[in-house]
Design a protein around this motif. Structure first.
Motif, mmCIF file in Angstrom:
data_model
loop_
_atom_site.group_PDB
_atom_site.id
_atom_site.type_symbol
_atom_site.label_atom_id
_atom_site.label_comp_id
_atom_site.label_asym_id
_atom_site.label_seq_id
_atom_site.Cartn_x
_atom_site.Cartn_y
_atom_site.Cartn_z
ATOM 1 N N ALA A 358 38.540 44.076 29.918
ATOM 2 C CA ALA A 358 38.339 43.324 31.204
ATOM 3 C C ALA A 358 39.725 42.438 31.216
ATOM 4 N N PHE A 359 39.837 41.939 32.430
ATOM 5 C CA PHE A 359 41.194 40.949 32.617
ATOM 6 C C PHE A 359 40.771 40.007 33.705
ATOM 7 N N VAL A 360 40.958 38.530 32.941
ATOM 8 C CA VAL A 360 40.734 37.496 33.948
ATOM 9 C C VAL A 360 42.085 37.092 34.404
ATOM 10 N N HIS A 361 41.969 36.961 35.972
ATOM 11 C CA HIS A 361 42.820 36.608 36.608
ATOM 12 C C HIS A 361 42.932 35.143 37.055
ATOM 13 N N CYS A 362 43.705 34.337 36.828
ATOM 14 C CA CYS A 362 43.719 32.839 37.461
ATOM 15 C C CYS A 362 44.801 32.605 38.210
ATOM 16 N N ASP A 363 44.736 32.726 39.499
ATOM 17 C CA ASP A 363 45.894 33.047 40.256
ATOM 18 C C ASP A 363 46.799 31.620 40.533
ATOM 19 N N GLU A 364 46.466 30.381 40.495
ATOM 20 C CA GLU A 364 47.329 29.395 40.246
ATOM 21 C C GLU A 364 47.037 28.568 38.975
ATOM 22 N N THR A 365 47.687 28.386 38.270
ATOM 23 C CA THR A 365 47.353 27.950 36.892
ATOM 24 C C THR A 365 48.325 26.467 36.554
ATOM 25 N N THR A 366 47.588 25.822 35.705
ATOM 26 C CA THR A 366 48.348 24.348 35.145
ATOM 27 C C THR A 366 48.591 24.434 33.931
ATOM 28 N N ALA A 367 49.587 23.463 33.429
ATOM 29 C CA ALA A 367 49.797 23.369 32.070
ATOM 30 C C ALA A 367 48.586 22.703 31.248
ATOM 31 N N ILE A 368 48.514 23.136 29.716
ATOM 32 C CA ILE A 368 47.666 22.535 28.791
ATOM 33 C C ILE A 368 48.140 20.919 28.970
ATOM 34 N N THR A 369 47.225 20.092 28.353
ATOM 35 C CA THR A 369 47.717 18.753 27.908
ATOM 36 C C THR A 369 47.741 18.619 26.589
ATOM 37 N N PRO A 370 48.997 18.328 26.246
ATOM 38 C CA PRO A 370 49.206 18.019 24.576
ATOM 39 C C PRO A 370 48.728 16.944 24.219
ATOM 40 N N LEU A 371 48.132 16.952 22.762
ATOM 41 C CA LEU A 371 47.648 15.769 22.235
ATOM 42 C C LEU A 371 48.850 14.773 21.807
#
Length: 392
Positions: A358-371
């Motif tokens: 299976a493949f999950v597509h997230c069209d517009e994504t954002t950066a993670i929040t580093p600790l």
């Protein structure tokens, strides 16, 4: 647009399942069924949506399908502190975020981020409600890749300084899609045995350490394959430790899930059931570094080319933020490229698309929040980007 692509778009649009809540994962949970190993990927190491959807699917597998542990593409020593916390071990901090804050090996942001902390808090609360063996959280990199590469660099700097730039260039084999037979070896041949001896001594008693380091120092494809094989070996040891009925969720990069690690899992556990899920994005932002050992930066993820895997998905299902498709449709078999961004990003970054269940597509994504708002100083000199280019 070609007729073939028009057919693809129609098939994808009909097959796509929108993702708007955890309940929308129902078809994927059913497809996983009784599988013993589920590998969840990610086209980058720094995309928030990948972590969040992996977490939502993992929560359901732990709660509804009795999975035993989560194994991530991270260092064993640091992840073990998180495991102690989520398992409620005596003396461990009450907040997994505190354990993740203790990560000091570059790149800390890969696991020491708000998205992982949120999942680990859920896992700790989930474990507190049960009376059996707690669901674990483990790192598959027993040999601590970052420490290993730092040890190699220190040796070369002291004993073969003229090879320093070549050694740093060789680090690119640990970036997704970076392994190339023409890449330089990590250390000169006349230094290799001494480096193996020192690294093995530092990991005395760890199974297979010497063989692992010997292959690692060749650089290129051999190094990348050696590391993926090691990840698979560690996964097998965890399954054995948890018992014959144990089940694992693995979080790793797409290039592992759809590459050697995924292949090894299928070969070794074909009778038990193995499911692979890739994750991709069309455009957005990501946390990565500009060079190996560099500081974390929020970078732009440029729109995917129209003929790439993500480009086709973007055109096929317009206006849908996130959705997934299963990998047994005819259009998936067409040769395409998929995005692959590692801890280092200089733009571009594509590899031949793997086959996933299976493949999950997230069209517009954002950066993670580093600790952390900083990265530990690795003292790795900067090598201009052009020296890293394939064939350069």
């Amino acid at each position: 647009m070609s007729g073939t692509l028009l057919t693809d778009v129609t098939a994808i649009r009909e097959a796509a399942t929108p993702l708007r809540s955890p309940q929308d994962l129902d078809p994927l949970v059913r497809r996983i069924g009784r599988a013993r190993i589920v590998l969840l990927g990610g086209a980058t190491h720094g995309t928030a949506e990948f972590y969040r959807w992996r977490a939502e699917l993992t929560k359901r597998l732990l709660a509804e399908r009795d999975f035993s542990f989560v194994a991530v593409e991270g260092d064993w020593p640091e992840c073990h502190r998180v495991h102690c916390c989520v398992a409620g071990a005596p003396g461990a901090p009450n907040d997994p975020g505190q354990a993740l804050w203790g990560f000091r090996r570059w790149p800390t942001w890969r696991w020491a981020n708000e998205e992982v902390a949120e999942f680990a808090r859920w896992q700790r609360a989930f474990n507190a409600t049960g009376d059996g063996v707690p669901c674990g959280f483990h790192g598959l990199d027993v040999y601590s890749l970052g420490d290993t590469l730092r040890g190699v660099l220190d040796f070369v700097r002291e004993h073969a300084p003229d090879q320093l730039d070549a050694t740093i260039r060789a680090f690119r084999c640990f970036e997704p899609g970076g392994a190339d037979p023409r890449d330089p070896e990590l250390v000169p041949e006349n230094c290799r045995e001494e480096v193996v001896r020192r690294l093995t001594a530092a990991r005395a008693g760890v199974p297979g350490a010497e063989d692992y380091y010997r292959e690692l120092l060749h650089g290129g494809v051999r190094a990348r394959t050696a590391r993926a094989t090691h990840l698979g070996d560690t996964l097998d040891r965890l399954l054995q430790a948890y018992g014959p009925r144990s089940k694992a969720v693995v979080w790793a990069h797409n290039t592992h899930v759809g590459g050697t690690l995924g292949r090894l899992a299928r070969e070794r556990h074909a009778a038990d059931g193995v499911v692979t899920v890739g994750f991709g994005t069309h455009h957005g932002s990501v946390i990565a570094a500009g060079h190996w050992g560099g500081p974390a930066r929020r970078m732009t993820v440029e729109p995917a080319p129209p003929d790439s895997f993500e480009g086709v998905l973007h055109d096929a299902v317009p206006g849908e933020d996130s959705f997934f498709v299963f990998g047994d449709d005819e259009w998936v078999r067409e040769p395409r490229e998929e995005r692959a961004i590692g801890v280092v990003h200089r733009g571009g970054g594509y590899v031949p698309a793997a086959r996933y269940d299976a493949f999950v597509h997230c069209d517009e994504t954002t950066a993670i929040t580093p600790l952390h708002h900083w990265e530990p100083e690795e003292d790795i000199p900067f090598v201009p980007a052009q020296t890293h280019a394939r064939g350069g």
